[in-house]
Motif scaffolding. Structure first.
Motif, PDB file in Angstrom:
ATOM      1  N   LEU A  44      33.960  39.948  34.800  1.00  0.00           N
ATOM      2  CA  LEU A  44      34.050  39.113  36.002  1.00  0.00           C
ATOM      3  C   LEU A  44      32.685  38.604  36.453  1.00  0.00           C
ATOM      4  O   LEU A  44      32.586  37.845  37.414  1.00  0.00           O
ATOM      5  CB  LEU A  44      34.692  39.928  37.135  1.00  0.00           C
ATOM      6  N   CYS A  45      31.640  39.017  35.734  1.00  0.00           N
ATOM      7  CA  CYS A  45      30.262  38.668  36.115  1.00  0.00           C
ATOM      8  C   CYS A  45      30.030  37.162  36.108  1.00  0.00           C
ATOM      9  O   CYS A  45      30.597  36.444  35.283  1.00  0.00           O
ATOM     10  CB  CYS A  45      29.268  39.279  35.135  1.00  0.00           C
ATOM     11  N   HIS A  46      29.177  36.762  37.035  1.00  0.00           N
ATOM     12  CA  HIS A  46      28.639  35.402  37.055  1.00  0.00           C
ATOM     13  C   HIS A  46      29.731  34.337  37.023  1.00  0.00           C
ATOM     14  O   HIS A  46      29.660  33.368  36.265  1.00  0.00           O
ATOM     15  CB  HIS A  46      27.669  35.182  35.896  1.00  0.00           C
ATOM     16  N   GLY A  47      30.738  34.528  37.813  1.00  0.00           N
ATOM     17  CA  GLY A  47      31.800  33.528  37.855  1.00  0.00           C
ATOM     18  C   GLY A  47      32.561  33.453  36.554  1.00  0.00           C
ATOM     19  O   GLY A  47      32.972  32.380  36.129  1.00  0.00           O
ATOM     20  N   MET A  48      32.757  34.591  35.919  1.00  0.00           N
ATOM     21  CA  MET A  48      33.530  34.709  34.684  1.00  0.00           C
ATOM     22  C   MET A  48      32.923  33.904  33.550  1.00  0.00           C
ATOM     23  O   MET A  48      33.553  33.023  32.982  1.00  0.00           O
ATOM     24  CB  MET A  48      34.992  34.329  34.904  1.00  0.00           C
ATOM     25  N   GLY A  49      31.697  34.190  33.241  1.00  0.00           N
ATOM     26  CA  GLY A  49      31.130  33.602  32.044  1.00  0.00           C
ATOM     27  C   GLY A  49      30.070  32.552  32.257  1.00  0.00           C
ATOM     28  O   GLY A  49      30.047  31.570  31.533  1.00  0.00           O
ATOM     29  N   GLN A  50      29.232  32.757  33.212  1.00  0.00           N
ATOM     30  CA  GLN A  50      28.062  31.908  33.391  1.00  0.00           C
ATOM     31  C   GLN A  50      28.370  30.491  33.841  1.00  0.00           C
ATOM     32  O   GLN A  50      27.485  29.653  33.857  1.00  0.00           O
ATOM     33  CB  GLN A  50      27.227  31.822  32.095  1.00  0.00           C
ATOM     34  N   GLY A  52      30.264  29.583  36.734  1.00  0.00           N
ATOM     35  CA  GLY A  52      30.497  29.350  38.145  1.00  0.00           C
ATOM     36  C   GLY A  52      31.925  29.329  38.624  1.00  0.00           C
ATOM     37  O   GLY A  52      32.214  28.728  39.650  1.00  0.00           O
ATOM     38  N   ARG A  53      32.807  29.994  37.941  1.00  0.00           N
ATOM     39  CA  ARG A  53      34.180  30.065  38.470  1.00  0.00           C
ATOM     40  C   ARG A  53      34.210  31.096  39.594  1.00  0.00           C
ATOM     41  O   ARG A  53      33.196  31.400  40.186  1.00  0.00           O
ATOM     42  CB  ARG A  53      35.132  30.398  37.343  1.00  0.00           C
ATOM     43  N   THR A  54      35.359  31.699  39.865  1.00  0.00           N
ATOM     44  CA  THR A  54      35.513  32.619  40.993  1.00  0.00           C
ATOM     45  C   THR A  54      34.397  33.660  41.010  1.00  0.00           C
ATOM     46  O   THR A  54      34.121  34.312  40.003  1.00  0.00           O
ATOM     47  CB  THR A  54      36.884  33.320  40.916  1.00  0.00           C
ATOM     48  N   CYS A  55      33.802  33.836  42.169  1.00  0.00           N
ATOM     49  CA  CYS A  55      32.685  34.770  42.344  1.00  0.00           C
ATOM     50  C   CYS A  55      33.104  36.188  41.964  1.00  0.00           C
ATOM     51  O   CYS A  55      34.195  36.647  42.322  1.00  0.00           O
ATOM     52  CB  CYS A  55      32.235  34.725  43.801  1.00  0.00           C
ATOM     53  N   GLY A  56      32.234  36.886  41.265  1.00  0.00           N
ATOM     54  CA  GLY A  56      32.514  38.265  40.866  1.00  0.00           C
ATOM     55  C   GLY A  56      32.585  39.220  42.038  1.00  0.00           C
ATOM     56  O   GLY A  56      33.188  40.282  41.927  1.00  0.00           O
ATOM     57  N   THR A 103      34.734  29.692  47.084  1.00  0.00           N
ATOM     58  CA  THR A 103      34.604  31.052  46.574  1.00  0.00           C
ATOM     59  C   THR A 103      34.102  31.110  45.134  1.00  0.00           C
ATOM     60  O   THR A 103      34.031  32.192  44.553  1.00  0.00           O
ATOM     61  CB  THR A 103      35.955  31.793  46.661  1.00  0.00           C
ATOM     62  N   ALA A 104      33.761  30.004  44.568  1.00  0.00           N
ATOM     63  CA  ALA A 104      33.229  29.988  43.201  1.00  0.00           C
ATOM     64  C   ALA A 104      31.724  30.256  43.218  1.00  0.00           C
ATOM     65  O   ALA A 104      31.033  29.905  44.174  1.00  0.00           O
ATOM     66  CB  ALA A 104      33.499  28.642  42.541  1.00  0.00           C
ATOM     67  N   CYS A 105      31.239  30.887  42.162  1.00  0.00           N
ATOM     68  CA  CYS A 105      29.796  31.147  42.059  1.00  0.00           C
ATOM     69  C   CYS A 105      28.990  29.867  42.237  1.00  0.00           C
ATOM     70  O   CYS A 105      27.982  29.856  42.943  1.00  0.00           O
ATOM     71  CB  CYS A 105      29.460  31.758  40.703  1.00  0.00           C
ATOM     72  N   GLY A 110      25.240  27.095  44.711  1.00  0.00           N
ATOM     73  CA  GLY A 110      24.825  25.711  44.751  1.00  0.00           C
ATOM     74  C   GLY A 110      24.473  25.131  43.395  1.00  0.00           C
ATOM     75  O   GLY A 110      23.869  24.079  43.299  1.00  0.00           O
ATOM     76  N   GLU A 111      24.841  25.855  42.356  1.00  0.00           N
ATOM     77  CA  GLU A 111      24.540  25.364  41.011  1.00  0.00           C
ATOM     78  C   GLU A 111      25.370  26.149  39.988  1.00  0.00           C
ATOM     79  O   GLU A 111      25.897  27.200  40.267  1.00  0.00           O
ATOM     80  CB  GLU A 111      23.069  25.547  40.690  1.00  0.00           C
ATOM     81  N   CYS A 112      25.441  25.631  38.811  1.00  0.00           N
ATOM     82  CA  CYS A 112      26.021  26.346  37.685  1.00  0.00           C
ATOM     83  C   CYS A 112      24.852  26.700  36.781  1.00  0.00           C
ATOM     84  O   CYS A 112      24.126  25.835  36.322  1.00  0.00           O
ATOM     85  CB  CYS A 112      27.044  25.492  36.951  1.00  0.00           C
ATOM     86  N   PHE A 113      24.667  27.966  36.554  1.00  0.00           N
ATOM     87  CA  PHE A 113      23.464  28.445  35.887  1.00  0.00           C
ATOM     88  C   PHE A 113      23.730  28.770  34.424  1.00  0.00           C
ATOM     89  O   PHE A 113      24.832  29.086  34.038  1.00  0.00           O
ATOM     90  CB  PHE A 113      22.954  29.685  36.610  1.00  0.00           C
ATOM     91  N   GLU A 114      22.697  28.680  33.625  1.00  0.00           N
ATOM     92  CA  GLU A 114      22.831  29.025  32.215  1.00  0.00           C
ATOM     93  C   GLU A 114      22.516  30.487  31.961  1.00  0.00           C
ATOM     94  O   GLU A 114      23.013  31.084  31.025  1.00  0.00           O
ATOM     95  CB  GLU A 114      21.911  28.136  31.379  1.00  0.00           C
TER      96      GLU A 114
END
Length: 149
Positions: A44-50, A52-56, A103-105, A110-114
């Motif tokens: 569930l980490c990092h919005g399910m896979g880096q 930015g989906r649902t926050c862990g 509620t998404a990462c 404020g960003e989708c991270f790598e």
């Protein structure tokens, strides 16, 4: 500042993510170790896979509540309070993260991270979530330090 920040920061320094930290806090409260559960919460980490989906914190918090109130074997039944507890947590989290836009990462950060997200931004939310989980459990008559039902 969250009263649990001093419990969270050492876990972050050891490389655990938000959902894993909530699981570890619950396991510590119960006086247990369960590396398998901690590994599973890593999904569930990092919005399910880096991306930015649902926050862990949200998904991990729901899992922690189910650790206390859910069905764990053929012989068990979930507590009649299980759905209410998760619903109450989701409502709290949704309201808490409304200023971020969801509620998404990616919305919260404020960003989708790598790579891994900046946990300094997440630590306060994790601490508040743990406090809310404890409030929900104790409000339902569940002692967070007790392992079994």
């Amino acid at each position: 500042m969250s009263g649990y920040l001093l419990d969270i920061l050492p876990l972050a320094a050891k490389g655990y993510c938000c959902s894993q930290m909530l699981g570890l806090l619950a396991l510590q409260a119960r006086g247990e170790e369960n590396p398998g559960l901690v590994r599973a919460l890593g999904g569930l980490c990092h919005g399910m896979g880096q991306c930015g989906r649902t926050c862990g914190v949200l998904s991990g918090g729901a899992c922690v509540l189910s650790l206390y109130l859910g069905k764990g074997s053929d012989e068990e039944s979930p507590s009649d309070k299980a759905d209410l507890a998760v619903s109450e947590f989701v409502d709290w989290f949704t309201e808490r993260t409304t200023p971020y836009g969801g509620t998404a990462c990616a919305e919260i950060l404020g960003e989708c991270f790598e790579e891994k997200p900046d946990l300094s931004r997440c630590a306060e939310l994790i601490g508040e979530a743990w406090a809310q989980i404890l409030t929900i459990l104790t409000g339902m008559g569940v002692d967070p330090s007790e392992a079994g039902r």
